[in-house]
Motif scaffolding. Structure first.
Motif, PDB file in Angstrom:
ATOM      1  N   GLU A  15       2.247  -3.739   0.841  1.00 52.17           N
ATOM      2  CA  GLU A  15       1.229  -3.588   0.240  1.00 52.17           C
ATOM      3  C   GLU A  15       1.469  -2.368  -0.730  1.00 52.17           C
ATOM      4  O   GLU A  15       2.303  -1.731  -0.415  1.00 52.17           O
ATOM      5  CB  GLU A  15      -0.005  -3.411   0.957  1.00 52.17           C
ATOM      6  CG  GLU A  15      -0.625  -4.757   1.668  1.00 52.17           C
ATOM      7  CD  GLU A  15      -1.350  -5.568   0.645  1.00 52.17           C
ATOM      8  OE1 GLU A  15      -1.462  -5.253  -0.372  1.00 52.17           O
ATOM      9  OE2 GLU A  15      -1.867  -6.569   1.173  1.00 52.17           O
ATOM     10  N   LYS A  22       6.919  -3.028  -4.599  1.00 50.71           N
ATOM     11  CA  LYS A  22       6.831  -4.152  -3.595  1.00 50.71           C
ATOM     12  C   LYS A  22       7.861  -5.329  -3.632  1.00 50.71           C
ATOM     13  O   LYS A  22       8.693  -5.526  -2.537  1.00 50.71           O
ATOM     14  CB  LYS A  22       5.586  -5.077  -3.360  1.00 50.71           C
ATOM     15  CG  LYS A  22       4.355  -3.840  -2.978  1.00 50.71           C
ATOM     16  CD  LYS A  22       3.052  -4.743  -2.984  1.00 50.71           C
ATOM     17  CE  LYS A  22       2.560  -5.153  -4.314  1.00 50.71           C
ATOM     18  NZ  LYS A  22       2.538  -4.760  -5.474  1.00 50.71           N
ATOM     19  N   ASP A  99       4.825 -10.234   0.381  1.00 54.35           N
ATOM     20  CA  ASP A  99       4.345  -9.601  -0.815  1.00 54.35           C
ATOM     21  C   ASP A  99       2.820  -9.706  -1.108  1.00 54.35           C
ATOM     22  O   ASP A  99       2.497 -10.768  -1.645  1.00 54.35           O
ATOM     23  CB  ASP A  99       5.202  -9.898  -1.991  1.00 54.35           C
ATOM     24  CG  ASP A  99       5.330  -8.859  -3.265  1.00 54.35           C
ATOM     25  OD1 ASP A  99       4.291  -8.300  -3.287  1.00 54.35           O
ATOM     26  OD2 ASP A  99       6.259  -9.095  -4.098  1.00 54.35           O
ATOM     27  N   ARG A 100       2.038  -8.946  -0.630  1.00 51.20           N
ATOM     28  CA  ARG A 100       0.670  -8.770  -0.760  1.00 51.20           C
ATOM     29  C   ARG A 100       0.031  -9.881   0.359  1.00 51.20           C
ATOM     30  O   ARG A 100       0.326 -10.879   0.478  1.00 51.20           O
ATOM     31  CB  ARG A 100      -0.020  -9.079  -1.913  1.00 51.20           C
ATOM     32  CG  ARG A 100       0.337  -8.173  -3.246  1.00 51.20           C
ATOM     33  CD  ARG A 100      -0.546  -8.491  -4.383  1.00 51.20           C
ATOM     34  NE  ARG A 100      -0.103  -7.572  -5.442  1.00 51.20           N
ATOM     35  CZ  ARG A 100      -0.572  -6.259  -5.538  1.00 51.20           C
ATOM     36  NH1 ARG A 100      -0.984  -5.927  -4.422  1.00 51.20           N
ATOM     37  NH2 ARG A 100      -0.139  -5.578  -6.458  1.00 51.20           N
ATOM     38  N   TYR A 101      -1.232  -9.547   0.869  1.00 54.42           N
ATOM     39  CA  TYR A 101      -1.966 -10.104   1.708  1.00 54.42           C
ATOM     40  C   TYR A 101      -3.324  -9.638   1.810  1.00 54.42           C
ATOM     41  O   TYR A 101      -3.842  -9.401   0.715  1.00 54.42           O
ATOM     42  CB  TYR A 101      -1.243  -9.805   3.243  1.00 54.42           C
ATOM     43  CG  TYR A 101      -1.569 -11.031   4.309  1.00 54.42           C
ATOM     44  CD1 TYR A 101      -1.295 -12.336   4.143  1.00 54.42           C
ATOM     45  CD2 TYR A 101      -2.165 -10.440   5.584  1.00 54.42           C
ATOM     46  CE1 TYR A 101      -1.578 -13.266   5.100  1.00 54.42           C
ATOM     47  CE2 TYR A 101      -2.184 -11.495   6.590  1.00 54.42           C
ATOM     48  CZ  TYR A 101      -1.952 -12.788   6.435  1.00 54.42           C
ATOM     49  OH  TYR A 101      -2.153 -13.770   7.316  1.00 54.42           O
ATOM     50  N   TYR A 103      -5.006  -7.034   2.421  1.00 56.36           N
ATOM     51  CA  TYR A 103      -5.387  -5.770   1.913  1.00 56.36           C
ATOM     52  C   TYR A 103      -5.784  -5.799   0.757  1.00 56.36           C
ATOM     53  O   TYR A 103      -6.433  -5.003   0.148  1.00 56.36           O
ATOM     54  CB  TYR A 103      -4.218  -4.849   2.686  1.00 56.36           C
ATOM     55  CG  TYR A 103      -4.003  -4.860   4.266  1.00 56.36           C
ATOM     56  CD1 TYR A 103      -4.660  -4.206   4.867  1.00 56.36           C
ATOM     57  CD2 TYR A 103      -2.979  -5.642   4.756  1.00 56.36           C
ATOM     58  CE1 TYR A 103      -4.678  -4.049   6.423  1.00 56.36           C
ATOM     59  CE2 TYR A 103      -3.015  -5.728   6.070  1.00 56.36           C
ATOM     60  CZ  TYR A 103      -3.593  -5.111   6.874  1.00 56.36           C
ATOM     61  OH  TYR A 103      -3.509  -5.204   8.210  1.00 56.36           O
ATOM     62  N   SER A 104      -4.631  -6.486   0.002  1.00 55.10           N
ATOM     63  CA  SER A 104      -4.940  -6.543  -1.467  1.00 55.10           C
ATOM     64  C   SER A 104      -6.358  -7.098  -1.690  1.00 55.10           C
ATOM     65  O   SER A 104      -6.846  -6.603  -2.777  1.00 55.10           O
ATOM     66  CB  SER A 104      -3.903  -7.423  -2.125  1.00 55.10           C
ATOM     67  OG  SER A 104      -2.485  -6.929  -1.955  1.00 55.10           O
ATOM     68  N   VAL A 132       2.895  -3.499   8.392  1.00 56.90           N
ATOM     69  CA  VAL A 132       2.329  -3.401   6.955  1.00 56.90           C
ATOM     70  C   VAL A 132       2.982  -2.324   6.395  1.00 56.90           C
ATOM     71  O   VAL A 132       3.000  -1.044   6.853  1.00 56.90           O
ATOM     72  CB  VAL A 132       0.666  -3.226   6.786  1.00 56.90           C
ATOM     73  CG1 VAL A 132       0.283  -3.061   5.210  1.00 56.90           C
ATOM     74  CG2 VAL A 132      -0.124  -4.399   7.528  1.00 56.90           C
ATOM     75  N   TYR A 134       3.189   0.098   3.481  1.00 54.17           N
ATOM     76  CA  TYR A 134       2.352   0.292   2.077  1.00 54.17           C
ATOM     77  C   TYR A 134       3.086   1.483   1.287  1.00 54.17           C
ATOM     78  O   TYR A 134       3.560   2.595   1.805  1.00 54.17           O
ATOM     79  CB  TYR A 134       1.070   1.293   2.617  1.00 54.17           C
ATOM     80  CG  TYR A 134       0.126   1.569   1.371  1.00 54.17           C
ATOM     81  CD1 TYR A 134      -0.389   0.381   0.673  1.00 54.17           C
ATOM     82  CD2 TYR A 134      -0.052   2.860   0.973  1.00 54.17           C
ATOM     83  CE1 TYR A 134      -1.243   0.807  -0.480  1.00 54.17           C
ATOM     84  CE2 TYR A 134      -0.663   3.195  -0.433  1.00 54.17           C
ATOM     85  CZ  TYR A 134      -1.323   2.115  -0.870  1.00 54.17           C
ATOM     86  OH  TYR A 134      -1.833   2.279  -1.853  1.00 54.17           O
ATOM     87  N   TYR A 166      -7.489   1.136  -0.774  1.00 54.15           N
ATOM     88  CA  TYR A 166      -6.421   0.763   0.052  1.00 54.15           C
ATOM     89  C   TYR A 166      -6.527   1.893   1.305  1.00 54.15           C
ATOM     90  O   TYR A 166      -6.273   1.438   2.394  1.00 54.15           O
ATOM     91  CB  TYR A 166      -5.109   1.097  -0.429  1.00 54.15           C
ATOM     92  CG  TYR A 166      -4.334  -0.268  -1.098  1.00 54.15           C
ATOM     93  CD1 TYR A 166      -4.096  -1.490   0.019  1.00 54.15           C
ATOM     94  CD2 TYR A 166      -3.930  -0.397  -2.452  1.00 54.15           C
ATOM     95  CE1 TYR A 166      -3.355  -2.530  -0.717  1.00 54.15           C
ATOM     96  CE2 TYR A 166      -3.435  -1.409  -2.847  1.00 54.15           C
ATOM     97  CZ  TYR A 166      -3.162  -2.540  -2.066  1.00 54.15           C
ATOM     98  OH  TYR A 166      -2.293  -3.624  -2.419  1.00 54.15           O
ATOM     99  N   TRP A 174       0.041  -0.082  10.252  1.00 58.67           N
ATOM    100  CA  TRP A 174       0.650   0.702   8.628  1.00 58.67           C
ATOM    101  C   TRP A 174       1.734   1.383   8.856  1.00 58.67           C
ATOM    102  O   TRP A 174       1.611   2.496   9.812  1.00 58.67           O
ATOM    103  CB  TRP A 174      -0.242   1.212   7.821  1.00 58.67           C
ATOM    104  CG  TRP A 174      -1.245   0.227   7.202  1.00 58.67           C
ATOM    105  CD1 TRP A 174      -1.852  -0.947   7.736  1.00 58.67           C
ATOM    106  CD2 TRP A 174      -1.787   0.614   5.903  1.00 58.67           C
ATOM    107  NE1 TRP A 174      -2.917  -1.485   6.938  1.00 58.67           N
ATOM    108  CE2 TRP A 174      -2.694  -0.760   5.628  1.00 58.67           C
ATOM    109  CE3 TRP A 174      -1.873   1.315   4.808  1.00 58.67           C
ATOM    110  CZ2 TRP A 174      -3.406  -1.037   4.512  1.00 58.67           C
ATOM    111  CZ3 TRP A 174      -2.537   1.304   3.592  1.00 58.67           C
ATOM    112  CH2 TRP A 174      -3.257   0.076   3.471  1.00 58.67           C
TER     113      TRP A 174
END
Ligand code: NYM
Ligand code: MG
Length: 184
Positions: A15, A22, A99-101, A103-104, A132, A134, A166, A174
């Protein structure tokens, strides 16, 4: 993350802001794990190949206009439509680098002013990541990196808000990587 078919693969999510690095870091982790003999796949959200993903892509490229709640739910639906495939891969011992999940999903929509809890609700029941990563880059630094691609959200002032949202999402899964100098 064992190579045996009996052990479950890991779900590793990257993230960070747009242009935080990323995609490069996902690629590096993919090569590294493959080199160790693991079964690994690289995924990304939004997955623009599905029909929901095409609606998302049209929105991001300013070819369509959508209500903020509607696009939020489409991003979530795009994860839900991939959930069973993700589960099957993980069960088959394949590690997924994503690449992103979710949380985005929550950070970007709540940065627009949507209610934080409302944004989180449709993510309930998706597979929780094991890790995760970040990539914590100052928004100004990200903006300098060859400029943004011109998609919706790729504006410094908005990205600053996304970074604040975020931060509210950080949990024990994280690992925050400080990219104050360079992520490369
Ligand atoms: N984005 C991405 C969201 O707003 N919600 C989501 O759930 C996801 C997965 O889409 N600016 C935003 C973040 C990005 C944009 O992502 C496109 P990418 O990684 O640039 O293709
Ligand atoms: Mg982008």
């Amino acid at each position: 993350m064992g190579a045996s078919n009996e052990s479950r693969g890991a779900l590793v999510v990257f993230e960070g802001l747009d242009r935080s690095g990323k995609t490069s870091q996902c690629g590096k982790l993919l090569s590294y794990l493959e080199g160790l003999g693991h079964s690994v796949e690289l995924w990304r959200f939004p997955d623009r190949t599905t029909s929901v993903g095409q609606m998302i892509s049209a929105y991001l490229t300013n070819k369509s206009q959508l209500d903020d709640h509607t696009i939020h739910l489409l991003f979530s639906a795009n994860r839900w439509e991939k959930r069973s495939m993700m589960e099957a891969k993980l069960k088959a011992g394949i590690t997924l680098i994503v690449d992103r999940y979710s949380y985005s999903g929550v950070a970007f929509s709540s940065a627009k002013g949507l209610d934080f809890e409302w944004c989180k609700a449709p993510e309930n029941g998706l597979i929780a990541p094991d890790l995760v990563v970040y990539l914590d880059i100052p928004p100004e630094k990200a903006a300098e990196r060859g400029g943004y691609g011109g998609e919706r959200y790729e504006q410094l002032e908005f990205q600053k808000k996304v970074a604040q949202h975020y931060k509210l999402l950080e949990d024990s899964s994280w690992k925050v990587i400080l990219c104050f100098i360079s992520c490369h």
